[in-house]
Design a protein around this motif. Sequence first.
Motif, PDB file in Angstrom:
ATOM      1  N   SER A  74       0.832  -1.202   0.000  1.00  0.00           N
ATOM      2  CA  SER A  74       0.000   0.000   0.000  1.00  0.00           C
ATOM      3  C   SER A  74       0.868   1.253   0.000  1.00  0.00           C
ATOM      4  O   SER A  74       0.525   2.258  -0.618  1.00  0.00           O
ATOM      5  N   THR A 117       1.994   1.958  -3.587  1.00  0.00           N
ATOM      6  CA  THR A 117       0.930   2.588  -4.395  1.00  0.00           C
ATOM      7  C   THR A 117       0.740   4.051  -4.004  1.00  0.00           C
ATOM      8  O   THR A 117       0.515   4.904  -4.867  1.00  0.00           O
ATOM      9  N   SER A 161      -3.425  -3.795 -14.594  1.00  0.00           N
ATOM     10  CA  SER A 161      -1.978  -3.641 -14.744  1.00  0.00           C
ATOM     11  C   SER A 161      -1.642  -2.926 -16.051  1.00  0.00           C
ATOM     12  O   SER A 161      -0.729  -2.091 -16.100  1.00  0.00           O
ATOM     13  N   ALA A 177      -2.222   0.792 -15.636  1.00  0.00           N
ATOM     14  CA  ALA A 177      -1.106   1.416 -14.921  1.00  0.00           C
ATOM     15  C   ALA A 177       0.078   1.625 -15.843  1.00  0.00           C
ATOM     16  O   ALA A 177       0.729   2.685 -15.819  1.00  0.00           O
ATOM     17  N   ALA A 231      -3.051   4.393  -8.506  1.00  0.00           N
ATOM     18  CA  ALA A 231      -2.728   3.678  -7.267  1.00  0.00           C
ATOM     19  C   ALA A 231      -3.388   2.303  -7.244  1.00  0.00           C
ATOM     20  O   ALA A 231      -2.744   1.291  -6.923  1.00  0.00           O
ATOM     21  N   VAL A 234      -1.713  -0.030  -9.848  1.00  0.00           N
ATOM     22  CA  VAL A 234      -0.399  -0.496  -9.388  1.00  0.00           C
ATOM     23  C   VAL A 234      -0.587  -1.559  -8.300  1.00  0.00           C
ATOM     24  O   VAL A 234       0.140  -2.560  -8.257  1.00  0.00           O
ATOM     25  N   GLY A 235      -1.574  -1.351  -7.416  1.00  0.00           N
ATOM     26  CA  GLY A 235      -1.860  -2.360  -6.413  1.00  0.00           C
ATOM     27  C   GLY A 235      -2.251  -3.692  -7.035  1.00  0.00           C
ATOM     28  O   GLY A 235      -1.805  -4.760  -6.587  1.00  0.00           O
ATOM     29  N   SER A 269      -4.240  -6.713  -2.714  1.00  0.00           N
ATOM     30  CA  SER A 269      -3.349  -5.591  -3.028  1.00  0.00           C
ATOM     31  C   SER A 269      -4.120  -4.406  -3.596  1.00  0.00           C
ATOM     32  O   SER A 269      -3.757  -3.251  -3.351  1.00  0.00           O
ATOM     33  N   SER A 270      -5.172  -4.668  -4.348  1.00  0.00           N
ATOM     34  CA  SER A 270      -6.009  -3.571  -4.856  1.00  0.00           C
ATOM     35  C   SER A 270      -6.708  -2.857  -3.707  1.00  0.00           C
ATOM     36  O   SER A 270      -6.778  -1.621  -3.672  1.00  0.00           O
ATOM     37  N   ALA A 325      -4.339  -0.650  -1.921  1.00  0.00           N
ATOM     38  CA  ALA A 325      -4.145   0.629  -2.604  1.00  0.00           C
ATOM     39  C   ALA A 325      -5.238   1.626  -2.243  1.00  0.00           C
ATOM     40  O   ALA A 325      -4.975   2.811  -2.033  1.00  0.00           O
TER      41      ALA A 325
END
Length: 474
Positions: A107, A110, A159, A162, A181, A184-185, A372-373, A376
Amino acid sequence: MTNTTAEKAGPDGGAISDFGIDTTSRSTGEAVRDYFARLRGGELGSLPALLGLVVLLIVFSSLSDSFLTLGNIANLLAQGAGVTIIAMGLVFVLLLGEIDLSAGTASGVTASVMALHLVKGGNLMGGMGDTVFYVFCGLLALAVVLAALMRIWAGAALSAVALAIAAIGVPANPWVEMLLAVCVGAAIGCITGFLVARVGIPSFVVTLALFLAWGGVILQFIGQGGTLGLNDDVLFKVANGNLDTTGSWVLFVLAAGGFSAVVLGKHFSRLRRGLVAGPTPLVLVRVGLVVVLGAAATYALTLNRSVSDLVVIQGVPYVVPIVLVLLVIGTFVLDRTRYGRHVYAVGGNQEAARRAGINVPQIRMSVFVIASSAAAIGAIVYSSKVGSVDPNAGGGNTLLLSVGAAVIGGTSLFGGKGRLRDAVIGGAVLATITNGMGLLKQPAAVVFIVTGLVLLLAASVDALSRRRAAASPR
């Protein structure tokens, strides 16, 4: 006795062959007895966390006159939102019995990319330097390929977005920064998930290594002792702004109306089809309590909570609808989609899920993309709260509190058991502890000790309840 009667009557007079046992309605007394039987059997759910939250509210409100003030309640919501959102993503990982130790520093990565893109006017190459920028773009491209190989098309698409924003040099814009952000997450999740699901490295090892690596990436992007300010009104208002009075009541109507429609619609639909359903009075009481509490909270937050006569601060904080939207979407995915059923199946018994035809590696990778999203989105919220991003972003206790929020709320560390609302409840418990201890001017040492003990208690309850459930007769 006719054939029809014979088909419907069993030795105890109940329906058997027409599945009447499964389609009889329960009375209120039967439902209550069944609930307590499940509690005795170890199915505690979020009850310990809810009881703990009530106790904390009573204790802190009695020890501090400012705890239950409108200003502090609104501040508490904003304080805990970032960690709660990260915890919501981690619920997906924990449901599989996996762990993501890199969620905190991921996090932070991001957040630093978002801040760097904003400060440099969209020129990430100028902010990172040529070599670092090319490596960054290469990792984004790798994430696209890995997600495509595993047929996780959402991860591949995010992805790719990004990569496009970075390569094209899209001009700085608050909405672009937030999109960047999240994308990228998702890319980070694709790389993490592939290493766990396809390469076969244990998630503990992978995410521990990435925890260290992403911490170094944050330092590379920001610099030792550096700070990147989020000097943008839209980004600042994410965690610090409020809906106006009309918007607050519209949110209440949508949230309360939607909840009532879903719960009552499901209940009466089951009654019409002759399926087992809870007693209608209890369902109505449940819905009524939620509506009344929601109305009371909305009314309180629409009052002026400013301590100055020159400034008016009122309305529901923006973080509330953000958390609610994520909660609704995530709950729908887990409860009402085939993907959600597969997540629970893999978490309950991975080998059985594989034999049933579920693509286990794909499911395992996908939960890291989701986590991960969500991390972010949490990074956007907590960065907005402080108004800047520094090398410590996502570090410190961010991960521990996020995992703790999910576990305290009732999500099992052993996999297969948990709901998204667990993260919200657990996040509320941790935010209340931190906020209340701060008002009582307790040192950081005491806050850490209390938080650690609460987490240890939650893990103990989880382990004991699972043992009790395994020992209970089926």
